[in-house]
Write a protein that holds these residues in place. Structure first.
Motif, PDB file in Angstrom:
ATOM      1  N   LEU A 163       0.802  -1.219   0.000  1.00 44.89           N
ATOM      2  CA  LEU A 163       0.000   0.000   0.000  1.00 44.89           C
ATOM      3  C   LEU A 163       0.841   1.278   0.000  1.00 44.89           C
ATOM      4  CD1 LEU A 163      -2.780   1.338   0.129  1.00 44.89           C
ATOM      5  CD2 LEU A 163      -2.634   1.177   2.626  1.00 44.89           C
ATOM      6  N   VAL A 164       1.720   1.423   0.970  1.00 47.59           N
ATOM      7  CA  VAL A 164       2.482   2.673   1.103  1.00 47.59           C
ATOM      8  C   VAL A 164       3.337   2.970  -0.134  1.00 47.59           C
ATOM      9  CG1 VAL A 164       4.297   3.839   2.425  1.00 47.59           C
ATOM     10  CG2 VAL A 164       2.401   2.727   3.619  1.00 47.59           C
ATOM     11  N   PRO A 165       4.092   2.004  -0.686  1.00 52.22           N
ATOM     12  CA  PRO A 165       4.859   2.327  -1.903  1.00 52.22           C
ATOM     13  C   PRO A 165       3.977   2.796  -3.068  1.00 52.22           C
ATOM     14  CG  PRO A 165       5.732   0.339  -0.929  1.00 52.22           C
ATOM     15  CD  PRO A 165       4.455   0.669  -0.184  1.00 52.22           C
ATOM     16  N   ALA A 166       2.793   2.179  -3.230  1.00 50.54           N
ATOM     17  CA  ALA A 166       1.904   2.604  -4.319  1.00 50.54           C
ATOM     18  C   ALA A 166       1.420   4.038  -4.111  1.00 50.54           C
ATOM     19  CB  ALA A 166       0.712   1.655  -4.419  1.00 50.54           C
ATOM     20  N   LEU A 167       1.058   4.354  -2.871  1.00 55.35           N
ATOM     21  CA  LEU A 167       0.595   5.715  -2.583  1.00 55.35           C
ATOM     22  C   LEU A 167       1.716   6.740  -2.727  1.00 55.35           C
ATOM     23  CD1 LEU A 167      -1.678   5.034   0.542  1.00 55.35           C
ATOM     24  CD2 LEU A 167      -2.381   5.322  -1.851  1.00 55.35           C
ATOM     25  N   GLY A 227       3.289  13.463  -8.497  1.00 55.18           N
ATOM     26  CA  GLY A 227       2.383  14.583  -8.722  1.00 55.18           C
ATOM     27  C   GLY A 227       1.070  14.167  -9.352  1.00 55.18           C
ATOM     28  N   LEU A 228       0.716  12.897  -9.252  1.00 56.90           N
ATOM     29  CA  LEU A 228      -0.518  12.387  -9.837  1.00 56.90           C
ATOM     30  C   LEU A 228      -1.645  12.416  -8.810  1.00 56.90           C
ATOM     31  CD1 LEU A 228       1.164   9.321 -11.521  1.00 56.90           C
ATOM     32  CD2 LEU A 228       0.374  11.380 -12.702  1.00 56.90           C
ATOM     33  N   ARG A 229      -2.862  12.527  -9.299  1.00 57.37           N
ATOM     34  CA  ARG A 229      -4.009  12.510  -8.398  1.00 57.37           C
ATOM     35  C   ARG A 229      -4.296  11.065  -8.010  1.00 57.37           C
ATOM     36  NH1 ARG A 229      -8.648  15.514 -11.274  1.00 57.37           N
ATOM     37  NH2 ARG A 229      -7.760  14.368 -13.011  1.00 57.37           N
ATOM     38  N   LEU A 230      -4.261  10.783  -6.711  1.00 55.11           N
ATOM     39  CA  LEU A 230      -4.385   9.412  -6.216  1.00 55.11           C
ATOM     40  C   LEU A 230      -5.646   8.725  -6.705  1.00 55.11           C
ATOM     41  CD1 LEU A 230      -3.188   9.795  -2.520  1.00 55.11           C
ATOM     42  CD2 LEU A 230      -2.052   8.516  -4.317  1.00 55.11           C
ATOM     43  N   ARG A 231      -6.766   9.359  -6.519  1.00 54.31           N
ATOM     44  CA  ARG A 231      -8.038   8.700  -6.841  1.00 54.31           C
ATOM     45  C   ARG A 231      -8.136   8.367  -8.325  1.00 54.31           C
ATOM     46  NH1 ARG A 231     -14.091  11.015  -5.704  1.00 54.31           N
ATOM     47  NH2 ARG A 231     -15.155   9.125  -6.340  1.00 54.31           N
ATOM     48  N   GLY A 269      -3.814  -1.007  -9.438  1.00 55.44           N
ATOM     49  CA  GLY A 269      -3.912   0.442  -9.404  1.00 55.44           C
ATOM     50  C   GLY A 269      -2.677   1.067 -10.020  1.00 55.44           C
ATOM     51  N   TYR A 270      -1.600   1.116  -9.251  1.00 52.42           N
ATOM     52  CA  TYR A 270      -0.391   1.798  -9.723  1.00 52.42           C
ATOM     53  C   TYR A 270       0.325   1.053 -10.851  1.00 52.42           C
ATOM     54  CZ  TYR A 270       4.058   4.110  -9.947  1.00 52.42           C
ATOM     55  OH  TYR A 270       5.154   4.782 -10.422  1.00 52.42           O
ATOM     56  N   LEU A 271       0.678  -0.216 -10.630  1.00 46.56           N
ATOM     57  CA  LEU A 271       1.516  -0.930 -11.590  1.00 46.56           C
ATOM     58  C   LEU A 271       0.815  -1.137 -12.939  1.00 46.56           C
ATOM     59  CD1 LEU A 271       4.210  -2.334 -12.121  1.00 46.56           C
ATOM     60  CD2 LEU A 271       3.208  -4.432 -11.198  1.00 46.56           C
ATOM     61  N   LEU A 272      -0.387  -1.648 -12.916  1.00 41.69           N
ATOM     62  CA  LEU A 272      -1.103  -1.891 -14.174  1.00 41.69           C
ATOM     63  C   LEU A 272      -1.309  -0.598 -14.949  1.00 41.69           C
ATOM     64  CD1 LEU A 272      -2.653  -3.818 -16.054  1.00 41.69           C
ATOM     65  CD2 LEU A 272      -4.659  -3.456 -14.634  1.00 41.69           C
ATOM     66  N   ARG A 273      -1.705   0.445 -14.259  1.00 43.20           N
ATOM     67  CA  ARG A 273      -1.937   1.733 -14.923  1.00 43.20           C
ATOM     68  C   ARG A 273      -0.644   2.257 -15.542  1.00 43.20           C
ATOM     69  NH1 ARG A 273      -6.004   5.800 -14.937  1.00 43.20           N
ATOM     70  NH2 ARG A 273      -5.095   7.559 -16.026  1.00 43.20           N
ATOM     71  N   THR A 274       0.449   2.171 -14.806  1.00 44.59           N
ATOM     72  CA  THR A 274       1.732   2.661 -15.302  1.00 44.59           C
ATOM     73  C   THR A 274       2.205   1.839 -16.504  1.00 44.59           C
ATOM     74  OG1 THR A 274       2.295   3.411 -13.071  1.00 44.59           O
ATOM     75  CG2 THR A 274       4.111   3.188 -14.633  1.00 44.59           C
ATOM     76  N   LEU A 275       2.067   0.510 -16.419  1.00 44.03           N
ATOM     77  CA  LEU A 275       2.467  -0.351 -17.536  1.00 44.03           C
ATOM     78  C   LEU A 275       1.590  -0.113 -18.764  1.00 44.03           C
ATOM     79  CD1 LEU A 275       3.093  -3.693 -15.611  1.00 44.03           C
ATOM     80  CD2 LEU A 275       4.832  -2.292 -16.763  1.00 44.03           C
TER      81      LEU A 275
END
Length: 200
Positions: free
Chosen positions: A31-35, A42-46, A126-132
């Motif tokens: 959780l913490v690394p993704a957040l 500088g990205l909007r979390l939601r 959330g983070y990884l899939l979106r970034t890839l």
């Protein structure tokens, strides 16, 4: 990279206390690394992590798909059991974590069903899939995130089943336009498995 560097600490934490180590791992390895990675960029979390509104029916379908996927995982594992060394089956048997007092078994089940899905989904779908997806497209992003999701569980016996689940969760996140359906599927799967292990 943060997850890889933190995995040894997660192993140590779970070695000393399965419940405490599981909570520590979910919160501080996933959780913490993704957040931090999202906010630090500088990205909007939601928006970036796929936490926007979703159709409630997709949550129901996700939960049912995750629970049903347990059967697929069992079938895949039946094939794996035939080819891996018997020592691995004993060493990586998840059921051993459900042999303590009843309160501890239920606490581990609750953590696996309620804490692990949001933490892991925010990290992987959330983070990884979106970034890839920004670099490689949906199919590659789903495949890569599924493999990494499976590897971080540090269980070679469950690897094939976890990759399959990771593909399902990734597909649900992409098709649903948010990670909520994937989170529901993850929770459904973990709840079925945990319930079975608590009552074994």
């Amino acid at each position: 990279l943060a997850v890889i560097l933190l995995m040894p600490l997660a192993g140590l934490a779970q070695g000393s206390s399965m419940l405490g180590g599981l909570l520590w791992s979910e919160l501080f390895v996933f959780l913490v690394p993704a957040l931090v990675a999202t906010a630090g960029s500088g990205l909007r979390l939601r928006a970036y992590l796929g936490l926007g509104r979703t159709d409630p029916s997709l949550l129901v379908l996700g939960g049912l798909a995750g629970a049903a996927a347990t059967l697929l995982s069992v079938v895949l594992q039946a094939g794996v059991v035939r080819v891996v060394p018997s020592a691995w089956l004993e060493s990586f048997d998840v059921a051993q974590h459900f042999r303590g007092p009843a309160w501890e078994r239920w606490a581990i089940a609750a953590t696996a069903s309620l804490v692990a899905p949001p933490c892991e989904e925010l990290a992987f779908r959330g983070y990884l899939l979106r970034t890839l997806r920004l670099r490689r497209g949906a199919a590659s992003a789903i495949a890569i995130s599924a493999v990494l999701f499976a590897l971080t569980h540090l269980n070679p016996v469950l690897l094939v089943g976890l990759v399959g689940l990771g593909v399902l969760f990734g597909w649900l996140a992409v098709r649903g336009g948010s990670i909520w359906p994937a989170m529901a599927a993850h929770a459904g799967n973990n709840a079925v498995v945990s319930w079975a292990l608590v009552h074994a």
